[in-house]
Design an enzyme around this catalytic site. Sequence first.
Site, PDB file in Angstrom:
ATOM      1  N   ASP A 272     -23.261 -33.691   4.612  1.00 54.16           N
ATOM      2  CA  ASP A 272     -22.814 -33.213   5.913  1.00 54.16           C
ATOM      3  C   ASP A 272     -21.328 -32.840   5.755  1.00 54.16           C
ATOM      4  O   ASP A 272     -20.703 -33.096   4.718  1.00 54.16           O
ATOM      5  CB  ASP A 272     -23.032 -34.251   7.010  1.00 54.16           C
ATOM      6  CG  ASP A 272     -23.057 -33.592   8.396  1.00 54.16           C
ATOM      7  OD1 ASP A 272     -22.624 -32.431   8.514  1.00 54.16           O
ATOM      8  OD2 ASP A 272     -23.507 -34.238   9.360  1.00 54.16           O
TER       9      ASP A 272
HETATM   10  C1  BGC Z   1     -22.884 -31.805  11.711  1.00 53.49           C
HETATM   11  C2  BGC Z   1     -24.073 -31.155  11.067  1.00 53.49           C
HETATM   12  C3  BGC Z   1     -23.835 -29.679  10.917  1.00 53.49           C
HETATM   13  C4  BGC Z   1     -22.575 -29.479  10.098  1.00 53.49           C
HETATM   14  C5  BGC Z   1     -22.255 -28.027   9.826  1.00 53.49           C
HETATM   15  C6  BGC Z   1     -21.590 -31.427  11.042  1.00 53.49           C
HETATM   16  O1  BGC Z   1     -20.498 -31.845  11.772  1.00 53.49           O
HETATM   17  O2  BGC Z   1     -23.065 -33.200  11.695  1.00 53.49           O
HETATM   18  O3  BGC Z   1     -25.229 -31.399  11.829  1.00 53.49           O
HETATM   19  O4  BGC Z   1     -24.938 -29.060  10.329  1.00 53.49           O
HETATM   20  O5  BGC Z   1     -21.498 -30.046  10.803  1.00 53.49           O
HETATM   21  O6  BGC Z   1     -21.804 -27.372  10.944  1.00 53.49           O
END
Ligand code: BGC
Length: 735
Positions: A272
């Site tokens: 993530d």
């Molecule tokens: C979130 C994810 C997301 C990623 C990319 C993160 O802050 O937890 O779910 O896909 O950002 O935007």
Amino acid sequence: MKIRNIILGTVMLIAASCAPKNETERKVDELLSRMTLREKVGQMNQLSGGAWLVDQAARGEVGSILNCVDPSEINAVQKAAVEQSRLGIPILVSRDVIHGFRTIFPIPLGQAATFDPAIVEQGARISAIEATASGVRWTFSPMLDVARDPRWGRVAEGSGEDPYLDVQMGVAMVKGYQGADLSDPTAMAACIKHFVGYGAAEGGRDYNSTMISERSLRNTYFPAFKATAEAGAATLMTSFNEIDGIPSTGNRWLLKDVLRDEWGWDGMVVTDWNSAGEMIAHGFSRDLKHSAEQAINAGVDMDMMSYGFIQYVEELVKEGKVSEKEIDRAVRNILKLKFELGLFENPYVDETLSAKVDYAPEHLAAAKQAAVESAILLQNRNNVLPLDKARTILVTGPLADAPYEQMGTWAFDGQKEYTVTPLAALREEYDVIWEPGLEYSRDKDKSSFARVRAAASRADAAVVFVGEEAILSGEAHSLSDLNLQGAQSELIAEVAKAGKPVVVVVMAGRPLTIERDLANCDAMLYSFHPGTMGGPALADLIKGKAVPSGKLPMTFLRDAGQAPFYYNHNNTGRPCNGTETLLEDIPVAAGQTSLGCTSYYLDTGYGPLFPFGYGLSYSSFEYDKPVLEKNVLGCDDVLRVNFTLRNTGKYEATEVAQLYVQDLVGSVVRPVKELKRFQRVSLAPGESRTVTFELPVGELAFWNIDMKYLVEPGDFRLWVAGDSASGDAVEFVVE
Ligand code: BGC
């Protein structure tokens, strides 16, 4: 059964190791053999941005980008990668396409309320068609985190509290995004996230620690990941949270032992956003270099935005802390996906395509249908809804004409100019008196309330649109108070004083605590954030051109203090028996007794406001007692249960029939009920139909005391009903 599984597993392993390499694997090997370590690390690096990444792309230092959706910028970065980097490896373009790209569908929690995997798959297909037309070939969806605490803002992004519903919705989304073949230019690789347990954040506070036992991971949190992995999900994202002290991004047991060795999944793993780097704040990594070492050795293939891999991997390899074998594993998974997506043959996007594809009429029609099916009728006193006879209605409330807000969280690319609001749609059906009452959901300014009430007196009925602005749910938007924000509850109460029928529509990102508001209205429709076509969908439901059929994907609470509260909980040793003593029943200076002696709250009692699976219709349904074809079954049998469902009302309508099962005694305590099947059944007024649920007994298996996945013979109960709290139990035995 066990022996058969072991033999099967062994045969599969032998088959895998002896299997001749396919065309893609040969291409990957050939390319990999020509790559320098620096080029390999470049592939493992994912950066946020567009045109300004051209230089990195030309140097082969970026394998994937996120957050750029401008086709000309995407082509510019792609050109640098394909035409200027030494090996010409294309970039993989990603984006959070969570519930639509341009055409925004209801938030995932709303989609789950449809209990209709077909419409969810269609929505995902349309999302992929629109997103790929702008050059996006990878979405970070579906979010599969089982979530049992509405204080957590991200409940909006998933399918709610039930593992089985989560499986059905997750698989539907993966199929829709990826289509029949990843090489199709409209196919978008799915990313199952967040692995794992993120939804169990303590107290519903985002990013918070979790304490989940291995059994509970396996019984509750893994199933949707395993099912979507088996359905071919191309990628997986780790989660921010730690479980029992181990952040997921550094959890080798999760990412290697379970995901690869047990499940045999061969997709690509991405972190993530900076979740590798965040292992420093967790106190799990000493510094960024250490976090890169831990993430790669745990099984991560691609680093989203920590910059740790690109900076330190070469050193780590030189120092022998990360082997080149691990690096090759990661790069293989990345290249394989790029080959499968056909990026080497077709790296560029046609810059004229999106204008032809976005918001196509059939996309809008599908979004409207999804919004119709996602709305849940929670109350309808005196059958106030539908408002088919009213001519003049008052429309009020901060969500009635809020085109941006009704799209909900994670709707980056939906344009509010295309959103049709309830106000606009209702104007097509009624003489509308429009009084906003409040400007936005947190607004506390009651200065126009007298005017709203006077307007309600002049109308045949009032429809009040309340809820949450989009920004109040989603990531990093936890709340401890789940009542309507601002003066919204007061607005409803004020409108009620006019004495006209009052319909409340709630557009929100989570289950709110709306008990006090139910008292001030005749009917309530809960639509979550319904997306681009929410207005026409709700207008059809209000007018009676469509009949509500949505069911709650999460338990609705009386008070946030009840959270977490979910229907499929284990039983306590003192289950509630309906004899709770409540605050008002306790005499002053009462003796020191354990009041009621069961598990409940003195103030809110035991039950929720509405149970999981609940939802009314304008029509009414009757279920006959289900009949089992056999009451005694073996582990290899299929349980068949027949029941007759009758539409006893006046409207053609759809009921979501649900099958729940309880395993009465287990080697470990089993949930009081578990959803095992559901089906949408459409019936004309007066029509009845015999419906059959088929459930292989093998699906009653669970991770037992010996941590084995088995069906334990014994006594079971089942229910067939319109929600998780209704129906008469039928017993059966597994021998
Ligand atoms: C979130 C994810 C997301 C990623 C990319 C993160 O802050 O937890 O779910 O896909 O950002 O935007």
